[in-house]
Write an enzyme that holds these catalytic residues in place. Structure first.
Site, PDB file in Angstrom:
ATOM      1  N   ASP A  80       0.843  -1.187   0.000  1.00 42.09           N
ATOM      2  CA  ASP A  80       0.000   0.000   0.000  1.00 42.09           C
ATOM      3  C   ASP A  80       0.881   1.241   0.000  1.00 42.09           C
ATOM      4  O   ASP A  80       2.090   1.175   0.242  1.00 42.09           O
ATOM      5  CB  ASP A  80      -0.925   0.003   1.225  1.00 42.09           C
ATOM      6  CG  ASP A  80      -2.090   0.989   1.103  1.00 42.09           C
ATOM      7  OD1 ASP A  80      -2.237   1.620   0.039  1.00 42.09           O
ATOM      8  OD2 ASP A  80      -2.844   1.121   2.074  1.00 42.09           O
ATOM      9  N   LYS A  81       0.245   2.372  -0.261  1.00 38.46           N
ATOM     10  CA  LYS A  81       0.896   3.680  -0.213  1.00 38.46           C
ATOM     11  C   LYS A  81       0.013   4.619   0.585  1.00 38.46           C
ATOM     12  O   LYS A  81      -1.217   4.534   0.538  1.00 38.46           O
ATOM     13  CB  LYS A  81       1.108   4.201  -1.632  1.00 38.46           C
ATOM     14  CG  LYS A  81       1.411   5.704  -1.737  1.00 38.46           C
ATOM     15  CD  LYS A  81       0.144   6.483  -2.022  1.00 38.46           C
ATOM     16  CE  LYS A  81       0.401   7.986  -2.080  1.00 38.46           C
ATOM     17  NZ  LYS A  81      -0.886   8.751  -2.129  1.00 38.46           N
ATOM     18  N   HIS A  82       0.648   5.505   1.324  1.00 43.24           N
ATOM     19  CA  HIS A  82      -0.112   6.516   2.056  1.00 43.24           C
ATOM     20  C   HIS A  82       0.591   7.851   1.933  1.00 43.24           C
ATOM     21  O   HIS A  82       1.816   7.936   2.014  1.00 43.24           O
ATOM     22  CB  HIS A  82      -0.256   6.144   3.527  1.00 43.24           C
ATOM     23  CG  HIS A  82      -1.177   7.059   4.273  1.00 43.24           C
ATOM     24  ND1 HIS A  82      -2.534   6.826   4.366  1.00 43.24           N
ATOM     25  CD2 HIS A  82      -0.948   8.221   4.931  1.00 43.24           C
ATOM     26  CE1 HIS A  82      -3.097   7.799   5.058  1.00 43.24           C
ATOM     27  NE2 HIS A  82      -2.151   8.657   5.408  1.00 43.24           N
ATOM     28  N   SER A  83      -0.199   8.906   1.760  1.00 43.62           N
ATOM     29  CA  SER A  83       0.326  10.269   1.706  1.00 43.62           C
ATOM     30  C   SER A  83      -0.035  10.998   2.980  1.00 43.62           C
ATOM     31  O   SER A  83      -1.130  10.811   3.538  1.00 43.62           O
ATOM     32  CB  SER A  83      -0.259  11.013   0.499  1.00 43.62           C
ATOM     33  OG  SER A  83       0.047  12.399   0.569  1.00 43.62           O
ATOM     34  N   THR A 120      -8.747  11.636  -0.159  1.00 41.46           N
ATOM     35  CA  THR A 120      -8.997  10.701  -1.262  1.00 41.46           C
ATOM     36  C   THR A 120     -10.440  10.205  -1.262  1.00 41.46           C
ATOM     37  O   THR A 120     -11.059  10.060  -2.322  1.00 41.46           O
ATOM     38  CB  THR A 120      -8.024   9.519  -1.176  1.00 41.46           C
ATOM     39  OG1 THR A 120      -6.682  10.000  -1.321  1.00 41.46           O
ATOM     40  CG2 THR A 120      -8.298   8.501  -2.272  1.00 41.46           C
ATOM     41  N   ARG A 168      -9.219  15.584  15.427  1.00 43.83           N
ATOM     42  CA  ARG A 168      -8.030  16.381  15.094  1.00 43.83           C
ATOM     43  C   ARG A 168      -8.339  17.413  14.025  1.00 43.83           C
ATOM     44  O   ARG A 168      -7.818  18.535  14.062  1.00 43.83           O
ATOM     45  CB  ARG A 168      -6.909  15.466  14.601  1.00 43.83           C
ATOM     46  CG  ARG A 168      -6.261  14.637  15.688  1.00 43.83           C
ATOM     47  CD  ARG A 168      -5.418  13.525  15.083  1.00 43.83           C
ATOM     48  NE  ARG A 168      -4.424  14.045  14.160  1.00 43.83           N
ATOM     49  CZ  ARG A 168      -3.937  13.360  13.131  1.00 43.83           C
ATOM     50  NH1 ARG A 168      -4.371  12.145  12.866  1.00 43.83           N
ATOM     51  NH2 ARG A 168      -3.017  13.897  12.352  1.00 43.83           N
ATOM     52  N   SER A 183      -1.769   7.451  13.569  1.00 51.35           N
ATOM     53  CA  SER A 183      -2.944   7.353  12.714  1.00 51.35           C
ATOM     54  C   SER A 183      -2.643   6.544  11.456  1.00 51.35           C
ATOM     55  O   SER A 183      -3.375   5.622  11.092  1.00 51.35           O
ATOM     56  CB  SER A 183      -3.437   8.752  12.342  1.00 51.35           C
ATOM     57  OG  SER A 183      -4.514   8.682  11.434  1.00 51.35           O
ATOM     58  N   LYS A 187      -3.596   2.045  10.826  1.00 53.83           N
ATOM     59  CA  LYS A 187      -4.409   1.571   9.694  1.00 53.83           C
ATOM     60  C   LYS A 187      -3.609   0.645   8.795  1.00 53.83           C
ATOM     61  O   LYS A 187      -4.115  -0.375   8.326  1.00 53.83           O
ATOM     62  CB  LYS A 187      -4.937   2.762   8.885  1.00 53.83           C
ATOM     63  CG  LYS A 187      -5.960   3.605   9.599  1.00 53.83           C
ATOM     64  CD  LYS A 187      -6.639   4.572   8.665  1.00 53.83           C
ATOM     65  CE  LYS A 187      -5.725   5.676   8.175  1.00 53.83           C
ATOM     66  NZ  LYS A 187      -5.494   6.723   9.200  1.00 53.83           N
ATOM     67  N   LYS A 188      -2.370   1.002   8.535  1.00 51.73           N
ATOM     68  CA  LYS A 188      -1.577   0.211   7.602  1.00 51.73           C
ATOM     69  C   LYS A 188      -1.188  -1.143   8.197  1.00 51.73           C
ATOM     70  O   LYS A 188      -1.152  -2.156   7.499  1.00 51.73           O
ATOM     71  CB  LYS A 188      -0.332   0.993   7.171  1.00 51.73           C
ATOM     72  CG  LYS A 188      -0.660   2.286   6.444  1.00 51.73           C
ATOM     73  CD  LYS A 188      -1.653   2.068   5.316  1.00 51.73           C
ATOM     74  CE  LYS A 188      -2.191   3.339   4.733  1.00 51.73           C
ATOM     75  NZ  LYS A 188      -3.243   3.101   3.705  1.00 51.73           N
TER      76      LYS A 188
END
Length: 437
Positions: A80-83, A120, A168, A183, A187-188
């Site tokens: 996966d990828k997260h920004s 997203t 937040r 955070s 999730k990841k």
């Protein structure tokens, strides 16, 4: 446990024991600690931070507050990828189907708008019928059939993070390194991944404007992953200008589909290819990053990623019309072209001003329960370094009312600066990498 005593201790710079912090967090989940008290605690963390033990406890409690995804039936490495969030950042919409087309399984859980950055999920929900709120069972079904799925946190995954994330957003505690770290990583870790690539934004439009802070965040997240046996790579990328030419939910989806079709802004495509290459390297599908980039570019040019995105949209209930310029996405009823008031160079485009500028037009949130207008936003006609003459178009405001056009025009006049020279050298698109080791 008396919540206000623990809040006061953190406010005064003391570390909480694992038992104390677990008690406070679980009390919030069970309703014994209120939103007002948790908001005060988050503000204390914003100013005082968390030590390594507190951070590990926060990640662990978030993760254990829900379930962990099963591996599923589809063969292939799960990556996966997260920004960390940026203005105009629609990379995930392109990247998930591209990585799946390259042979990866991509169980992508994303977020909503946070502060001045778009989310997203909000972008995807501008696609008519697209469902991001699905059960864990449905998520796995889509993942098995398409190779990627793009959803929000289900009720089963890290519910504590979901509640804190929303709190937040409305309490100005977003730019906290330990809160961001916990955070994202909770999730990841719940996705049962083989590899993770993090896009850590740097610059005036990011939550972390200084490269030193971005490095600290990247190292913290890489460290959390390493401690739990997950290979994590962090890429520091530029957010001193918007990514691409569109800011606003439906406008950004349109740009993402254009990128999948072999068009769209060069910087968007370049960052997608960079991150896809990193994902392929993390997955063990290539031996070098350069090989990963080449493969990602070839697959993107081949059209298979666009077709996979079509399958994803259908699988999640959405409808796009690929024969139309707007793809059947929501379109603002009125627009206004904002011209240059003088000639010169585009010396700066302030991404934070544009991100916040969308909010009063209805494209972002000031309350947790607020609905969005997906059609509003800005469509840039220039980039930093372009030369313009007086009267040349700088951008187009897409609005729902004359007031929106007025507000949007004022935002653009402040955000797009024209001068005789550049305000400074733009940041390179990719600044550096932080790798598990």
């Amino acid at each position: 446990m008396i919540p206000q005593q623990l809040i006061a201790r953190k406010r005064d710079g003391h570390a909480l024991s694992r038992q104390e912090l677990e008690g406070l967090l679980n009390g919030y989940l069970q309703g014994d600690v209120g939103d007002d008290q948790m908001a005060a605690f988050l503000m204390a963390v914003y100013f005082e931070g968390l030590d390594d033990s507190e951070l590990e406890t926060l990640v662990d409690v978030m993760l254990r507050s829900g379930n962990v995804l099963a591996r599923g039936r589809v063969a292939g490495p799960r990556v996966d990828k997260h920004s960390t969030g940026g203005v105009g950042d629609k990379v995930s919409i392109v990247l998930a189907p591209l990585a799946a087309e390259m042979g990866m399984v991509v169980p992508m859980m994303s977020g909503r708008s946070l502060g001045h950055t778009g989310g997203t999920l909000d972008k995807l929900e501008s696609i008519p019928g697209f469902r991001t709120r699905v059960s864990l069972e449905r998520f796995n079904t889509v993942l098995d059939s398409v190779g990627c799925a793009m959803v929000g946190q289900t009720d089963e995954i890290a519910p504590l993070d979901r509640r804190l994330y929303a709190l937040r957003d409305v309490t100005a505690t977003v730019p906290s390194l330990p809160l961001i770290t916990a955070s994202i990583m909770s999730k990841k870790l719940a996705e049962s991944l083989d590899g993770l690539v993090l896009d850590v934004k740097v610059g005036s439009g990011a939550f972390l404007s200084r490269i030193e802070d971005a490095r600290r965040l990247a190292r913290a997240m890489v460290g959390v992953g390493r401690a739990r046996g997950l290979a994590v790579t962090a890429v520091l990328s530029a957010m001193d200008r918007p990514l691409g030419m569109s800011v606003g939910n439906a406008l950004e989806v349109r740009e993402a589909v254009a990128c999948l079709s072999g068009e769209g802004p060069d910087e968007l495509r370049d960052l997608v290819v960079e991150l896809a290459g990193e994902m392929a390297l993390s997955a063990g599908l290539v031996l070098t990053l350069e090989e990963g980039r080449r493969r990602a570019g070839d697959v993107l040019a081949g059209g298979g990623a666009l077709e996979r995105f079509r399958r994803l949209v259908t699988a999640q209930g959405g409808t796009l019309r690929y024969s139309r310029d707007n793809y059947g996405l929501p379109v603002a009823p009125i627009t206004k072209v904002v011209p240059a008031n003088r000639g010169g160079l585009i010396s700066r485009i302030d991404p934070r001003a544009l991100g916040y500028g969308v909010i009063p037009m209805g494209g972002g949130r000031t309350r947790q329960d607020q609905d969005l207008d997906p059609s509003v936003g800005f469509e840039l006609c220039v980039q930093v370094g372009d030369r313009v003459s007086r009267g040349d178009p700088l951008a187009i405001v897409h609005g729902a009312s004359p007031d929106d056009l007025f507000v949007g025009a004022r935002v653009l006049e402040d955000a797009v600066r024209i001068a005789d020279r550049l305000a400074g050298d733009p940041l390179p698109l990719v600044l550096e990498r932080v790798v598990s080791g």
